[in-house]
Design a protein around this motif. Structure first.
Motif, PDB file in Angstrom:
ATOM      1  N   GLU A 140       4.881  28.295 141.779  1.00 29.60           N
ATOM      2  CA  GLU A 140       5.592  29.538 141.510  1.00 29.60           C
ATOM      3  C   GLU A 140       5.896  30.300 142.791  1.00 29.60           C
ATOM      4  O   GLU A 140       6.913  30.964 142.908  1.00 29.60           O
ATOM      5  N   LYS A 141       4.981  30.237 143.757  1.00 28.39           N
ATOM      6  CA  LYS A 141       5.147  30.972 145.014  1.00 28.39           C
ATOM      7  C   LYS A 141       5.886  30.169 146.082  1.00 28.39           C
ATOM      8  O   LYS A 141       6.382  30.734 147.055  1.00 28.39           O
ATOM      9  N   LEU A 142       5.965  28.860 145.914  1.00 26.43           N
ATOM     10  CA  LEU A 142       6.587  28.006 146.934  1.00 26.43           C
ATOM     11  C   LEU A 142       7.999  28.452 147.303  1.00 26.43           C
ATOM     12  O   LEU A 142       8.325  28.513 148.492  1.00 26.43           O
ATOM     13  N   PRO A 143       8.885  28.815 146.351  1.00 26.36           N
ATOM     14  CA  PRO A 143      10.227  29.263 146.755  1.00 26.36           C
ATOM     15  C   PRO A 143      10.202  30.480 147.690  1.00 26.36           C
ATOM     16  O   PRO A 143      11.057  30.610 148.561  1.00 26.36           O
ATOM     17  N   LEU A 144       9.212  31.363 147.523  1.00 27.76           N
ATOM     18  CA  LEU A 144       9.099  32.519 148.419  1.00 27.76           C
ATOM     19  C   LEU A 144       8.733  32.083 149.833  1.00 27.76           C
ATOM     20  O   LEU A 144       9.288  32.587 150.812  1.00 27.76           O
ATOM     21  N   TYR A 145       7.801  31.152 149.951  1.00 29.22           N
ATOM     22  CA  TYR A 145       7.424  30.626 151.265  1.00 29.22           C
ATOM     23  C   TYR A 145       8.611  29.910 151.905  1.00 29.22           C
ATOM     24  O   TYR A 145       8.869  30.063 153.099  1.00 29.22           O
ATOM     25  N   LEU A 146       9.323  29.125 151.099  1.00 30.51           N
ATOM     26  CA  LEU A 146      10.486  28.409 151.624  1.00 30.51           C
ATOM     27  C   LEU A 146      11.559  29.387 152.097  1.00 30.51           C
ATOM     28  O   LEU A 146      12.164  29.202 153.157  1.00 30.51           O
ATOM     29  N   GLY A 147      11.802  30.423 151.304  1.00 30.19           N
ATOM     30  CA  GLY A 147      12.797  31.428 151.681  1.00 30.19           C
ATOM     31  C   GLY A 147      12.441  32.141 152.963  1.00 30.19           C
ATOM     32  O   GLY A 147      13.305  32.380 153.818  1.00 30.19           O
ATOM     33  N   PHE A 148      11.158  32.478 153.120  1.00 30.13           N
ATOM     34  CA  PHE A 148      10.732  33.147 154.344  1.00 30.13           C
ATOM     35  C   PHE A 148      10.888  32.218 155.544  1.00 30.13           C
ATOM     36  O   PHE A 148      11.406  32.623 156.589  1.00 30.13           O
ATOM     37  N   PHE A 149      10.478  30.962 155.404  1.00 34.21           N
ATOM     38  CA  PHE A 149      10.591  30.027 156.515  1.00 34.21           C
ATOM     39  C   PHE A 149      12.061  29.784 156.861  1.00 34.21           C
ATOM     40  O   PHE A 149      12.422  29.700 158.037  1.00 34.21           O
ATOM     41  N   GLN A 150      12.910  29.702 155.849  1.00 35.27           N
ATOM     42  CA  GLN A 150      14.343  29.545 156.087  1.00 35.27           C
ATOM     43  C   GLN A 150      14.880  30.735 156.880  1.00 35.27           C
ATOM     44  O   GLN A 150      15.627  30.574 157.842  1.00 35.27           O
ATOM     45  N   PHE A 151      14.488  31.941 156.468  1.00 39.20           N
ATOM     46  CA  PHE A 151      14.934  33.148 157.171  1.00 39.20           C
ATOM     47  C   PHE A 151      14.499  33.130 158.625  1.00 39.20           C
ATOM     48  O   PHE A 151      15.292  33.385 159.531  1.00 39.20           O
ATOM     49  N   VAL A 152      13.230  32.830 158.869  1.00 38.67           N
ATOM     50  CA  VAL A 152      12.707  32.818 160.241  1.00 38.67           C
ATOM     51  C   VAL A 152      13.436  31.775 161.076  1.00 38.67           C
ATOM     52  O   VAL A 152      13.826  32.032 162.217  1.00 38.67           O
ATOM     53  N   HIS A 153      13.638  30.605 160.511  1.00 39.07           N
ATOM     54  CA  HIS A 153      14.337  29.546 161.254  1.00 39.07           C
ATOM     55  C   HIS A 153      15.765  29.974 161.591  1.00 39.07           C
ATOM     56  O   HIS A 153      16.222  29.800 162.713  1.00 39.07           O
ATOM     57  N   ASN A 154      16.461  30.547 160.614  1.00 38.30           N
ATOM     58  CA  ASN A 154      17.851  30.935 160.831  1.00 38.30           C
ATOM     59  C   ASN A 154      17.995  32.140 161.748  1.00 38.30           C
ATOM     60  O   ASN A 154      18.990  32.260 162.461  1.00 38.30           O
ATOM     61  N   PRO A 163      15.043  42.365 162.144  1.00 36.80           N
ATOM     62  CA  PRO A 163      15.911  41.639 161.208  1.00 36.80           C
ATOM     63  C   PRO A 163      15.291  41.471 159.829  1.00 36.80           C
ATOM     64  O   PRO A 163      15.983  41.562 158.809  1.00 36.80           O
ATOM     65  N   LEU A 164      13.973  41.289 159.765  1.00 26.93           N
ATOM     66  CA  LEU A 164      13.296  41.147 158.477  1.00 26.93           C
ATOM     67  C   LEU A 164      13.381  42.429 157.672  1.00 26.93           C
ATOM     68  O   LEU A 164      13.715  42.424 156.478  1.00 26.93           O
ATOM     69  N   LEU A 165      13.126  43.576 158.313  1.00 25.25           N
ATOM     70  CA  LEU A 165      13.249  44.864 157.618  1.00 25.25           C
ATOM     71  C   LEU A 165      14.680  45.121 157.162  1.00 25.25           C
ATOM     72  O   LEU A 165      14.896  45.634 156.062  1.00 25.25           O
ATOM     73  N   SER A 166      15.652  44.751 157.954  1.00 24.18           N
ATOM     74  CA  SER A 166      17.057  44.936 157.585  1.00 24.18           C
ATOM     75  C   SER A 166      17.390  44.153 156.312  1.00 24.18           C
ATOM     76  O   SER A 166      18.058  44.661 155.427  1.00 24.18           O
ATOM     77  N   VAL A 167      16.901  42.913 156.233  1.00 25.14           N
ATOM     78  CA  VAL A 167      17.166  42.102 155.055  1.00 25.14           C
ATOM     79  C   VAL A 167      16.438  42.674 153.839  1.00 25.14           C
ATOM     80  O   VAL A 167      17.007  42.750 152.745  1.00 25.14           O
ATOM     81  N   LEU A 168      15.203  43.097 154.019  1.00 24.61           N
ATOM     82  CA  LEU A 168      14.416  43.606 152.899  1.00 24.61           C
ATOM     83  C   LEU A 168      14.965  44.944 152.385  1.00 24.61           C
ATOM     84  O   LEU A 168      14.883  45.205 151.183  1.00 24.61           O
ATOM     85  N   LEU A 169      15.509  45.777 153.261  1.00 27.37           N
ATOM     86  CA  LEU A 169      16.013  47.080 152.847  1.00 27.37           C
ATOM     87  C   LEU A 169      17.466  47.054 152.388  1.00 27.37           C
ATOM     88  O   LEU A 169      17.944  48.021 151.816  1.00 27.37           O
ATOM     89  N   ALA A 170      18.149  45.944 152.625  1.00 25.58           N
ATOM     90  CA  ALA A 170      19.576  45.851 152.244  1.00 25.58           C
ATOM     91  C   ALA A 170      19.735  45.603 150.766  1.00 25.58           C
ATOM     92  O   ALA A 170      18.902  45.187 150.053  1.00 25.58           O
TER      93      ALA A 170
END
Length: 151
Positions: A119-133, A144-151
């Protein structure tokens, strides 16, 4: 110990993950319900422009990429092929080393998070994808993380 051969499934608690990466560019990773062409086709068509050159291994799920409008070249891992120079210029342009390297980074990053729930794996994948990109490490990643979270 060696893992079981074959593709993972949700029932085995080894969910399949599709990864697409542009050489030198962005990555997209998604946990899949199953490993079927009808599952990957909408993801591929939503993320990759028709006519794009796509490189993959010989796994049959990618067999219809040409029908879907993509140029497609493969390497055959089962024959020991990992890169191929098709035009004789000395540069082995047909390979999947970019995504293989990404999988290695993802596995290393997930390893300390033992016992991850599906259930949590997609969240980990999404975070890793964000960091990589984002291609920013350490404290520089906060803005950049705060900008995405607040947008």
């Amino acid at each position: 110990m060696k893992g079981a051969r074959g593709r993972g499934t949700l029932a085995q608690e080894k969910p399949p993950i599709l990864g697409m990466i542009q050489r030198g560019g962005q990555v997209l990773i998604r946990m899949l319900v199953n490993v079927q062409q009808q599952t990957i086709e909408p993801l591929i068509q939503a993320m990759i422009r028709p006519g794009t050159q796509v490189y993959s291994d010989e796994y049959g799920i990618y067999g219809r990429l040409c029908e879907w409008g993509y140029e497609h070249r493969t390497v055959c891992h089962s024959r020991g092929e990992y890169a191929r120079d098709e035009d004789g210029d000395g540069f082995h342009e047909v390979h999947v080393n970019t995504i293989e390297g990404f999988w290695s980074l993802l596995r290393s990053w997930l390893r300390p998070h033992r016992g991850l729930s599906q259930e949590k794996l997609p969240l980990y994948l999404g975070f890793f994808q964000f960091v990589h990109n984002a291609r920013i490490r350490g404290k520089g990643l906060l803005q950049p993380l705060l900008s995405v979270l607040l947008a």
